[in-house]
Design a protein around this motif. Structure first.
Motif, short mmCIF file in Angstrom:
data_model
loop_
_atom_site.label_atom_id
_atom_site.label_comp_id
_atom_site.label_asym_id
_atom_site.label_seq_id
_atom_site.Cartn_x
_atom_site.Cartn_y
_atom_site.Cartn_z
N ILE A 96 0.83 -1.21 0.00
CA ILE A 96 0.00 0.00 0.00
C ILE A 96 0.86 1.26 0.00
O ILE A 96 0.51 2.28 -0.61
CB ILE A 96 -0.96 -0.02 1.20
CG1 ILE A 96 -1.97 -1.17 1.06
CG2 ILE A 96 -1.70 1.31 1.31
CD1 ILE A 96 -2.83 -1.40 2.27
N SER A 99 1.59 3.03 -3.28
CA SER A 99 0.47 3.61 -4.05
C SER A 99 0.29 2.86 -5.37
O SER A 99 0.31 3.46 -6.45
CB SER A 99 0.70 5.11 -4.32
OG SER A 99 0.82 5.82 -3.13
N THR A 121 -11.53 -3.81 0.09
CA THR A 121 -11.78 -2.51 0.73
C THR A 121 -10.91 -1.40 0.14
O THR A 121 -11.11 -0.23 0.46
CB THR A 121 -11.52 -2.59 2.25
OG1 THR A 121 -10.13 -2.81 2.48
CG2 THR A 121 -12.32 -3.74 2.88
N LEU A 122 -9.96 -1.78 -0.69
CA LEU A 122 -9.06 -0.79 -1.28
C LEU A 122 -9.56 -0.37 -2.66
O LEU A 122 -10.24 -1.12 -3.34
CB LEU A 122 -7.64 -1.37 -1.41
CG LEU A 122 -7.00 -1.93 -0.14
CD1 LEU A 122 -5.64 -2.52 -0.47
CD2 LEU A 122 -6.87 -0.84 0.93
N SER A 123 -9.19 0.79 -3.06
CA SER A 123 -9.58 1.28 -4.38
C SER A 123 -8.47 1.02 -5.39
O SER A 123 -8.08 1.90 -6.16
CB SER A 123 -9.91 2.78 -4.32
OG SER A 123 -8.78 3.50 -3.84
#
Length: 305
Positions: A96, A99, A121-123
């Protein structure tokens, strides 16, 4: 004409057909999920070394990958590419921090599958892949080439993989021995030995080359492997692959469990010199661009004049 035929055949085996519309790429991953990439990824992270190699070969850029990319694949990474852990213990925190704009995971590793709930849950778009056959390798390369906006037919190694494999299979099928010989595929760990069917890399190659894997029809071999069971089946060939970072310990486990027994010497495969330890790089790790070599090795063992 031959090149066009081979290129079309690649897509015959493609499990998912990526569609491109207005720069957007859609495909289905190994878990049946529809993946949408709105642009070419620039900060991809691979959670498996062999997938990292394929991503780089297809013109992609990596911000992060696992340590097996270096230790097992021997790839010299860009100084800006971060090692995010091992393929069995990848760090989501490190991932994470990069990025990322695309995550590449294996549908065959529990550690990767366990991340799915958090990844949801992450974009960040992510996809699971499964590559155990040369057809799946070709499919992955075609997909990666499409994602990275590189023509798959510009990759000469795709043809050097496919054409020799098809030739080896045809040569095997022309032999009267094709489909007549039995084998047992053993996977040795430092803690023991298991029989494997044809639903894995080495097993699929042996099946393609005309060997009858006894574990495919005898589930007891898969569930509870014993020397008595092996003696009853008495395979013509015994092939061994090793797991773990120390192949020697795996072979010691095989010796302690089976090959040190006098009964082992009564097996036809032992008496005929057909107990073969398979090359780890060609039959356990994903061979990728070297996939044809795996078939050529088995072809020489079984059908050399």
């Amino acid at each position: 004409m031959k090149r066009i035929f081979l290129f079309c055949l690649m897509f015959l085996f493609l499990p998912v057909f990526p569609t491109v519309h207005a720069g957007e790429i859609r495909f289905t991953d190994a878990l049946g999920r529809e993946i949408i990439l709105e642009k070419r990824p620039e900060r991809a992270v691979s959670f498996l070394g062999s997938f990292a190699e394929n991503w780089l070969l297809s013109g992609g850029a990596l911000s992060g990958t696992t340590e097996d990319t270096v230790s097992e694949r021997g790839i010299a990474l860009d100084e800006n590419t971060l090692i995010i852990g091992t393929n069995k213990k990848p760090s989501l925190e490190l991932t994470i921090s990069l990025s990322p704009d695309f995550l590449i995971l294996s549908a065959e590793l529990e550690a990767h599958l366990a991340l799915k709930e958090v990844l949801d849950t992450l974009s960040v778009p992510y996809a699971y892949f499964s590559v155990n056959t040369w057809q799946e390798y070709i499919a992955m390369m075609n997909l990666f080439c499409a994602i990275n906006d590189v023509g798959a037919d510009s990759f000469a190694h795709l043809e050097t993989v496919e054409a020799p494999i098809l030739a080896e299979i045809e040569r095997a099928k022309a032999s009267p021995l094709y489909g007549e010989k039995t084998c047992l595929l053993l996977r040795a760990y430092s803690t023991g030995v298991k029989a494997k069917g044809s639903d894995n890399l080495a097993g699929a190659i042996l099946q393609d080359m005309g060997l009858v894997n006894l574990a495919d029809s005898q589930e007891t071999l898969l569930e509870s492997l014993s020397l008595e069971g092996i003696l009853m089946m008495d395979p013509d060939y015994i092939f061994i692959t090793t797991m773990g970072s120390d192949p020697e310990k795996a072979m010691i486990a095989l010796q302690e469990q089976f090959s040190s027994s006098p009964a082992w010497q009564a097996l036809s495969a032992v008496q005929n010199g057909r107990v073969i330890e398979l090359d780890r790089e060609l039959f356990h790790l994903k061979p990728n661009a070297r996939w044809a070599e795996s078939y050529q090795v088995i072809g020489e063992l079984l059908y050399a004049p």
